[in-house]
Design a protein around this motif. Structure first.
Motif, PDB file in Angstrom:
ATOM      1  N   ALA A  71       0.679  -1.415   0.612  1.00  8.32           N
ATOM      2  CA  ALA A  71       0.536   0.134   0.421  1.00  8.32           C
ATOM      3  C   ALA A  71       0.648   1.376   0.187  1.00  8.32           C
ATOM      4  O   ALA A  71       2.300   0.738   0.308  1.00  8.32           O
ATOM      5  CB  ALA A  71      -1.188   0.191   1.352  1.00  8.32           C
ATOM      6  N   GLU A  72       0.222   2.779  -0.598  1.00  4.94           N
ATOM      7  CA  GLU A  72       0.765   3.927  -0.684  1.00  4.94           C
ATOM      8  C   GLU A  72      -0.059   4.385  -0.038  1.00  4.94           C
ATOM      9  O   GLU A  72      -0.749   4.848   0.209  1.00  4.94           O
ATOM     10  CB  GLU A  72       0.853   3.993  -1.337  1.00  4.94           C
ATOM     11  N   LEU A 107       3.669  -0.928   3.934  1.00  9.32           N
ATOM     12  CA  LEU A 107       3.383   0.564   3.534  1.00  9.32           C
ATOM     13  C   LEU A 107       4.386   1.560   2.917  1.00  9.32           C
ATOM     14  O   LEU A 107       5.319   1.403   3.941  1.00  9.32           O
ATOM     15  CB  LEU A 107       2.581   1.356   5.169  1.00  9.32           C
ATOM     16  N   PHE A 108       4.793   2.060   1.998  1.00  8.39           N
ATOM     17  CA  PHE A 108       5.157   3.238   1.862  1.00  8.39           C
ATOM     18  C   PHE A 108       4.591   4.333   1.943  1.00  8.39           C
ATOM     19  O   PHE A 108       3.065   4.725   2.040  1.00  8.39           O
ATOM     20  CB  PHE A 108       5.560   2.785   0.477  1.00  8.39           C
ATOM     21  N   PHE A 127       7.859   3.377  10.684  1.00  5.04           N
ATOM     22  CA  PHE A 127       9.021   3.850   9.104  1.00  5.04           C
ATOM     23  C   PHE A 127      10.040   3.964   8.865  1.00  5.04           C
ATOM     24  O   PHE A 127      10.441   4.297  10.211  1.00  5.04           O
ATOM     25  CB  PHE A 127       8.257   4.717   8.205  1.00  5.04           C
ATOM     26  N   GLU A 128      11.011   3.274   8.628  1.00  2.00           N
ATOM     27  CA  GLU A 128      11.922   3.095   8.304  1.00  2.00           C
ATOM     28  C   GLU A 128      13.012   4.196   6.650  1.00  2.00           C
ATOM     29  O   GLU A 128      11.506   4.114   5.740  1.00  2.00           O
ATOM     30  CB  GLU A 128      12.976   2.100   8.168  1.00  2.00           C
ATOM     31  N   LYS A 129      13.382   4.650   6.792  1.00  2.42           N
ATOM     32  CA  LYS A 129      14.052   5.710   5.381  1.00  2.42           C
ATOM     33  C   LYS A 129      14.266   3.997   4.507  1.00  2.42           C
ATOM     34  O   LYS A 129      14.825   3.636   4.649  1.00  2.42           O
ATOM     35  CB  LYS A 129      14.977   6.388   5.732  1.00  2.42           C
ATOM     36  N   ASP A 142      13.933  17.633  -1.937  1.00  3.45           N
ATOM     37  CA  ASP A 142      14.084  16.192  -2.162  1.00  3.45           C
ATOM     38  C   ASP A 142      12.847  15.655  -1.738  1.00  3.45           C
ATOM     39  O   ASP A 142      11.851  16.019  -0.347  1.00  3.45           O
ATOM     40  CB  ASP A 142      15.104  14.826  -1.629  1.00  3.45           C
ATOM     41  N   ALA A 143      12.751  13.917  -1.971  1.00  2.00           N
ATOM     42  CA  ALA A 143      11.799  13.611  -0.540  1.00  2.00           C
ATOM     43  C   ALA A 143      12.618  12.413  -0.043  1.00  2.00           C
ATOM     44  O   ALA A 143      12.697  11.449  -1.195  1.00  2.00           O
ATOM     45  CB  ALA A 143      10.297  13.227  -1.568  1.00  2.00           C
ATOM     46  N   ASP A 144      12.284  11.879   0.771  1.00  2.00           N
ATOM     47  CA  ASP A 144      12.375  10.768   1.572  1.00  2.00           C
ATOM     48  C   ASP A 144      11.655   9.495   1.291  1.00  2.00           C
ATOM     49  O   ASP A 144      10.214  10.000   1.178  1.00  2.00           O
ATOM     50  CB  ASP A 144      12.970  10.112   3.020  1.00  2.00           C
ATOM     51  N   VAL A 145      11.246   8.576   0.841  1.00  2.00           N
ATOM     52  CA  VAL A 145      10.516   6.836  -0.122  1.00  2.00           C
ATOM     53  C   VAL A 145      10.926   6.162   2.411  1.00  2.00           C
ATOM     54  O   VAL A 145      11.947   6.178   2.727  1.00  2.00           O
ATOM     55  CB  VAL A 145      10.935   6.417  -0.827  1.00  2.00           C
ATOM     56  N   MET A 146      10.093   6.615   2.624  1.00  2.00           N
ATOM     57  CA  MET A 146       9.800   5.656   4.016  1.00  2.00           C
ATOM     58  C   MET A 146       8.635   4.240   3.541  1.00  2.00           C
ATOM     59  O   MET A 146       8.158   4.387   3.242  1.00  2.00           O
ATOM     60  CB  MET A 146       9.137   6.343   5.165  1.00  2.00           C
ATOM     61  N   VAL A 147       9.066   3.094   4.925  1.00  2.00           N
ATOM     62  CA  VAL A 147       8.410   1.972   4.303  1.00  2.00           C
ATOM     63  C   VAL A 147       8.235   1.727   5.551  1.00  2.00           C
ATOM     64  O   VAL A 147       9.711   1.534   6.987  1.00  2.00           O
ATOM     65  CB  VAL A 147       9.523   1.136   3.094  1.00  2.00           C
ATOM     66  N   TRP A 148       7.020   0.944   6.212  1.00  2.00           N
ATOM     67  CA  TRP A 148       6.419   0.324   7.363  1.00  2.00           C
ATOM     68  C   TRP A 148       6.166  -1.228   6.689  1.00  2.00           C
ATOM     69  O   TRP A 148       5.631  -1.481   5.617  1.00  2.00           O
ATOM     70  CB  TRP A 148       5.258   1.205   8.028  1.00  2.00           C
TER      71      TRP A 148
END
Length: 150
Positions: A71-72, A107-108, A127-129, A142-148
């Motif tokens: 999911a996003e 989840l992003f 969430f982590e980078k 810029d954007a950091d992409v983070m994920v859970w």
């Protein structure tokens, strides 16, 4: 301070005007999404939103879409009256709980590297980078992409 009377419910395309109004209060003018932009998201299958109601009034929402077993988060916005009261963290946690229930494994999201409070919120939610998108935003930041991971 946290909210004592907060309800989180699923909300669909019928709330696009509400989403646009909350988004307008939460983002700079060049980053605001219109009601028709929200309508377009709901035309995509498996897009859904959770809305936070404080004493029956909409104070925030989170918009997400499902893609296979991932999911996003597309956007998260909270009105000034709901900020620093646990609304955003409750929305994120409720989304995570829902995703666990339907066996979504990841989840992003993208978050501006300039948005320290949002990054702290997401880190606190587990969430982590995972990467960076260069010049992702209209202002060139810029954007950091983070994920859970569930």
């Amino acid at each position: 301070m946290t909210v004592t009377s907060l309800d989180i419910v699923e909300a669909g395309a019928g709330f696009c005007d509400v989403f646009a109004a909350i988004h307008a209060e939460s983002f700079e003018e060049n980053e605001r999404w219109s009601s028709s932009a929200f309508q377009s998201f709901f035309e995509t299958p498996k897009t859904f939103a959770l809305i936070a109601l404080m004493e029956g009034e909409p104070v925030g929402f989170i918009l997400a879409r499902l893609i296979a077993d991932e999911a996003e988060i597309l956007t998260l916005a909270v009105r000034g009256t709901g900020r620093r009261r646990g609304v955003a963290s409750t929305l994120v946690r409720t989304l995570q709980d829902h995703l666990k229930d339907i066996n979504i494994i990841r989840l992003f999201l993208e978050v501006s590297i300039l948005n320290g409070p949002a990054k702290a919120l997401y880190r606190a939610a587990g969430f982590e980078k995972a990467g960076r998108r260069r010049r992702y935003y209209a202002d060139g930041s810029d954007a950091d992409v983070m994920v859970w991971e569930n």
